[in-house]
Design a protein around this motif. Sequence first.
Motif, PDB file in Angstrom:
ATOM      1  N   TYR A 120     -56.262  17.686 -93.687  1.00 34.90           N
ATOM      2  CA  TYR A 120     -54.920  17.343 -94.141  1.00 34.90           C
ATOM      3  C   TYR A 120     -54.698  15.839 -94.059  1.00 34.90           C
ATOM      4  O   TYR A 120     -54.196  15.200 -94.993  1.00 34.90           O
ATOM      5  CB  TYR A 120     -53.890  18.079 -93.287  1.00 34.90           C
ATOM      6  CG  TYR A 120     -52.521  18.186 -93.923  1.00 34.90           C
ATOM      7  CD1 TYR A 120     -52.194  19.276 -94.716  1.00 34.90           C
ATOM      8  CD2 TYR A 120     -51.564  17.195 -93.738  1.00 34.90           C
ATOM      9  CE1 TYR A 120     -50.947  19.387 -95.306  1.00 34.90           C
ATOM     10  CE2 TYR A 120     -50.315  17.288 -94.317  1.00 34.90           C
ATOM     11  CZ  TYR A 120     -50.012  18.388 -95.103  1.00 34.90           C
ATOM     12  OH  TYR A 120     -48.768  18.479 -95.701  1.00 34.90           O
ATOM     13  N   ALA A 121     -55.108  15.253 -92.942  1.00 31.31           N
ATOM     14  CA  ALA A 121     -54.889  13.831 -92.725  1.00 31.31           C
ATOM     15  C   ALA A 121     -55.697  12.966 -93.686  1.00 31.31           C
ATOM     16  O   ALA A 121     -55.263  11.868 -94.060  1.00 31.31           O
ATOM     17  CB  ALA A 121     -55.230  13.460 -91.280  1.00 31.31           C
ATOM     18  N   ALA A 122     -56.849  13.448 -94.083  1.00 29.59           N
ATOM     19  CA  ALA A 122     -57.655  12.685 -95.027  1.00 29.59           C
ATOM     20  C   ALA A 122     -56.915  12.467 -96.344  1.00 29.59           C
ATOM     21  O   ALA A 122     -57.140  11.465 -97.037  1.00 29.59           O
ATOM     22  CB  ALA A 122     -58.984  13.397 -95.274  1.00 29.59           C
ATOM     23  N   MET A 123     -56.017  13.379 -96.676  1.00 28.20           N
ATOM     24  CA  MET A 123     -55.228  13.263 -97.899  1.00 28.20           C
ATOM     25  C   MET A 123     -53.921  12.498 -97.684  1.00 28.20           C
ATOM     26  O   MET A 123     -53.589  11.584 -98.441  1.00 28.20           O
ATOM     27  CB  MET A 123     -54.922  14.659 -98.458  1.00 28.20           C
ATOM     28  CG  MET A 123     -54.017  14.674 -99.684  1.00 28.20           C
ATOM     29  SD  MET A 123     -54.778  13.965-101.169  1.00 28.20           S
ATOM     30  CE  MET A 123     -56.013  15.226-101.546  1.00 28.20           C
ATOM     31  N   VAL A 124     -53.170  12.826 -96.634  1.00 30.17           N
ATOM     32  CA  VAL A 124     -51.825  12.246 -96.463  1.00 30.17           C
ATOM     33  C   VAL A 124     -51.832  10.953 -95.662  1.00 30.17           C
ATOM     34  O   VAL A 124     -50.838  10.221 -95.660  1.00 30.17           O
ATOM     35  CB  VAL A 124     -50.856  13.256 -95.832  1.00 30.17           C
ATOM     36  CG1 VAL A 124     -50.722  14.488 -96.710  1.00 30.17           C
ATOM     37  CG2 VAL A 124     -51.283  13.645 -94.414  1.00 30.17           C
ATOM     38  N   ARG A 125     -52.925  10.659 -94.949  1.00 28.23           N
ATOM     39  CA  ARG A 125     -53.134   9.394 -94.247  1.00 28.23           C
ATOM     40  C   ARG A 125     -52.026   9.023 -93.259  1.00 28.23           C
ATOM     41  O   ARG A 125     -51.412   7.959 -93.359  1.00 28.23           O
ATOM     42  CB  ARG A 125     -53.320   8.252 -95.250  1.00 28.23           C
ATOM     43  CG  ARG A 125     -54.410   8.486 -96.285  1.00 28.23           C
ATOM     44  CD  ARG A 125     -55.748   8.809 -95.695  1.00 28.23           C
ATOM     45  NE  ARG A 125     -56.260   7.720 -94.849  1.00 28.23           N
ATOM     46  CZ  ARG A 125     -57.477   7.711 -94.317  1.00 28.23           C
ATOM     47  NH1 ARG A 125     -58.297   8.738 -94.516  1.00 28.23           N
ATOM     48  NH2 ARG A 125     -57.860   6.704 -93.563  1.00 28.23           N
ATOM     49  N   PRO A 126     -51.756   9.850 -92.273  1.00 27.85           N
ATOM     50  CA  PRO A 126     -50.825   9.431 -91.229  1.00 27.85           C
ATOM     51  C   PRO A 126     -51.438   8.303 -90.415  1.00 27.85           C
ATOM     52  O   PRO A 126     -52.663   8.177 -90.325  1.00 27.85           O
ATOM     53  CB  PRO A 126     -50.656  10.692 -90.378  1.00 27.85           C
ATOM     54  CG  PRO A 126     -51.970  11.405 -90.531  1.00 27.85           C
ATOM     55  CD  PRO A 126     -52.377  11.153 -91.956  1.00 27.85           C
ATOM     56  N   VAL A 127     -50.595   7.505 -89.803  1.00 31.37           N
ATOM     57  CA  VAL A 127     -51.090   6.442 -88.929  1.00 31.37           C
ATOM     58  C   VAL A 127     -51.552   7.022 -87.599  1.00 31.37           C
ATOM     59  O   VAL A 127     -52.513   6.553 -87.003  1.00 31.37           O
ATOM     60  CB  VAL A 127     -49.992   5.378 -88.705  1.00 31.37           C
ATOM     61  CG1 VAL A 127     -50.448   4.299 -87.729  1.00 31.37           C
ATOM     62  CG2 VAL A 127     -49.591   4.750 -90.034  1.00 31.37           C
ATOM     63  N   LEU A 128     -50.851   8.084 -87.148  1.00 34.19           N
ATOM     64  CA  LEU A 128     -51.099   8.686 -85.845  1.00 34.19           C
ATOM     65  C   LEU A 128     -51.146  10.206 -85.942  1.00 34.19           C
ATOM     66  O   LEU A 128     -50.462  10.802 -86.776  1.00 34.19           O
ATOM     67  CB  LEU A 128     -49.980   8.310 -84.869  1.00 34.19           C
ATOM     68  CG  LEU A 128     -49.729   6.822 -84.582  1.00 34.19           C
ATOM     69  CD1 LEU A 128     -48.336   6.644 -83.987  1.00 34.19           C
ATOM     70  CD2 LEU A 128     -50.784   6.291 -83.634  1.00 34.19           C
ATOM     71  N   VAL A 129     -51.903  10.804 -85.038  1.00 32.44           N
ATOM     72  CA  VAL A 129     -51.903  12.256 -84.864  1.00 32.44           C
ATOM     73  C   VAL A 129     -51.629  12.547 -83.391  1.00 32.44           C
ATOM     74  O   VAL A 129     -52.283  11.987 -82.503  1.00 32.44           O
ATOM     75  CB  VAL A 129     -53.239  12.886 -85.296  1.00 32.44           C
ATOM     76  CG1 VAL A 129     -53.301  14.348 -84.889  1.00 32.44           C
ATOM     77  CG2 VAL A 129     -53.419  12.762 -86.804  1.00 32.44           C
ATOM     78  N   ASN A 130     -50.658  13.413 -83.142  1.00 33.46           N
ATOM     79  CA  ASN A 130     -50.262  13.762 -81.780  1.00 33.46           C
ATOM     80  C   ASN A 130     -50.878  15.099 -81.374  1.00 33.46           C
ATOM     81  O   ASN A 130     -50.776  16.094 -82.099  1.00 33.46           O
ATOM     82  CB  ASN A 130     -48.735  13.851 -81.707  1.00 33.46           C
ATOM     83  CG  ASN A 130     -48.228  14.216 -80.318  1.00 33.46           C
ATOM     84  OD1 ASN A 130     -48.771  13.786 -79.316  1.00 33.46           O
ATOM     85  ND2 ASN A 130     -47.172  15.017 -80.268  1.00 33.46           N
ATOM     86  N   VAL A 131     -51.508  15.106 -80.206  1.00 32.82           N
ATOM     87  CA  VAL A 131     -52.067  16.343 -79.643  1.00 32.82           C
ATOM     88  C   VAL A 131     -51.159  16.801 -78.511  1.00 32.82           C
ATOM     89  O   VAL A 131     -51.022  16.109 -77.497  1.00 32.82           O
ATOM     90  CB  VAL A 131     -53.499  16.119 -79.117  1.00 32.82           C
ATOM     91  CG1 VAL A 131     -54.038  17.418 -78.501  1.00 32.82           C
ATOM     92  CG2 VAL A 131     -54.411  15.643 -80.232  1.00 32.82           C
TER      93      VAL A 131
END
Length: 262
Positions: free
Chosen positions: A92-103
């Motif tokens: 998903y992130a590869a497409m929408v490119r968020p700056v951060l991902v929270n775990v």
Amino acid sequence: MKISANLSMLFTELPMVERVVAASAAGFDGVEIQFPYEVPAIRMKEALEAAGLPLRLINLPAGDLMTGGWGLAAVPARQAEFDQALDDALSYAAMVRPVLVNVLPGRLADGVTRECALQTLVANLRKTADAFALLGIAVVCEAVNTTDMPGFLINSSEQLDELLGMVNHANCSAQFDFYHMAMQGEEISAGLERLKGRVGHAQFADCPGRGAPGSGSLDFVNALKALKSSGYSGWIGAEYKPGEQGTLASLGWMDEMRRVLS
């Protein structure tokens, strides 16, 4: 310092993709979404581009955490589910490119010692930090209060500090939420000083109630000054419940917050 709208809590009268446009029109600099995965990644990408807003943050899928379960990140028996969640978030992130991902650490599972849960969480954070570094995306982890989420594994700045020390990864830092720390009875300034130099993202809501600034008793001026004094220069996310008045009517705090943060 810029302000992002958490679209999982703001503009909820609208479908998710329309919230992006609403946030832009309301004057936010960017958006963040807790769990965006029900919206196809290409559709979300198009909505962000149309609104001209960056996506600052998304959460890794957390299983049953939001419905009262343990979550995935600190449960040894759910390792396969966590690995699948990581793969899904990477795609998903590869497409929408968020700056951060929270775990989200999740709750301490039945029959699991705290030591074992922490070991599992540390390994999963390192794995996640490695994987997202390849995309140029940073990873954060947050403490959550135990009133809203009883049994949450990481619930104070002290525990978050300990966790980051155990993970010891250049691509993993803290997400610091004013509301959660205030609900735990922590002084915002003390927590920020403890985590100085290791805060990757900040969020806010008033306390108690998790409403807009001014709806509770949290001293936002001093909290924001402490955030600046800690050396933090990143973004701060509005993650609060606007209530029956609706999001637009709740934004009276924005001009004053920009003044304090400038």
